[in-house]
Design an enzyme around this catalytic site. Sequence first.
Site, short mmCIF file in Angstrom:
data_model
loop_
_atom_site.label_atom_id
_atom_site.label_comp_id
_atom_site.label_asym_id
_atom_site.label_seq_id
_atom_site.Cartn_x
_atom_site.Cartn_y
_atom_site.Cartn_z
CG HIS A 18 -7.74 28.93 29.55
ND1 HIS A 18 -7.92 27.63 29.17
CD2 HIS A 18 -8.08 28.98 30.88
CE1 HIS A 18 -8.35 26.91 30.20
NE2 HIS A 18 -8.45 27.71 31.24
NE ARG B 131 -10.73 31.18 35.70
CZ ARG B 131 -10.62 31.88 34.58
NH1 ARG B 131 -11.53 32.81 34.28
NH2 ARG B 131 -9.60 31.68 33.75
CE LYS C 243 -7.74 32.39 37.58
NZ LYS C 243 -6.71 31.33 37.55
NE ARG D 58 -12.07 27.35 34.05
CZ ARG D 58 -12.23 28.40 33.24
NH1 ARG D 58 -13.45 28.82 32.95
NH2 ARG D 58 -11.19 29.03 32.73
CE1 TYR E 32 -10.16 20.94 31.00
CE2 TYR E 32 -9.34 22.93 29.94
CZ TYR E 32 -9.86 22.29 31.04
OH TYR E 32 -10.07 23.00 32.20
CG HIS F 29 -11.53 24.45 38.28
ND1 HIS F 29 -12.00 25.72 38.52
CD2 HIS F 29 -10.46 24.61 37.45
CE1 HIS F 29 -11.24 26.61 37.89
NE2 HIS F 29 -10.32 25.96 37.22
#
Length: 298
Positions: free
Chosen positions: A264, A145, A169, A241, A273, A238
């Site tokens: 994730h 990110r 995150k 990404r 995806y 993004h």
Amino acid sequence: MNHIQDAFLNTLKVERNFSEHTLKSYQDDLIQFNQFLEQEHLELNTFEYRDARNYLSYLYSNHLKRTSVSRKISTLRTFYEYWMTLDENIINPFVQLVHPKKEKYLPQFFYEEEMEALFKTVEEDTSKNLRDRVILELLYATGIRVSELVNIKKQDIDFYANGVTVLGKGSKERFVPFGAYCRQSIENYLEHFKPIQSCNHDFLIVNMKGEAITERGVRYVLNDIVKRTAGVSEIHPHKLRHTFATHLLNQGADLRTVQSLLGHVNLSTTGKYTHVSNQQLRKVYLNAHPRAKKENET
């Protein structure tokens, strides 16, 4: 903005490590909510469920997308949850409000030839291209990110293992490998980009003044690269990404590995995806299988 809302935003920044871009979205959501309160002569601490439903209608009347409405409601639900931890008399008026269903979409990504065109734009070894190329290489080679990119320190780069450690995150660290092209661009950047050699901090990516680059600065760099690249339009951080994940899956990478690389928590987040990858599989199938098409089809 009142002191409770300011404290809420500060908590998101300090304790939950939210990026400045995400914090700005939360702040904008609260400002819009405050404007509604003032317009309807309502008070923050007496706001009720029926008021929340009226606010939902108000958002839709502004022709916002369902994804935007869903995010704004989520912001306010989170804010009231925070407030309830400070004041037992506060009730969360958004807790029973049903989230609007999100619109389904396929992640946008660049085709391989488009990525090659972007890299060709920053191929010449000018001072600016040295920095711009390392941004493009890192985002595409690792799928990190932008909030993770701008916080990379020089010591986070491991040239022995060919990878970088990033803080994702929830303040979770993860190691992401990179390839030969990315490694070379980092080495050239560190050796020849003068602003990085004279700065008094450890951040890897800097602007032309030697200051740590911001997320906004990265977006500016990417937009500038696109403007200079023929046949490529519309870029957001993004999208690179998405491109990273899609290209890995198209080349046979398994979903669990891609999940780990992207950082994730849930496999379902990575699963979006596979829809894009399945399109690629169908394209290959139609071109390769002798009975995929009838003779009069193209």
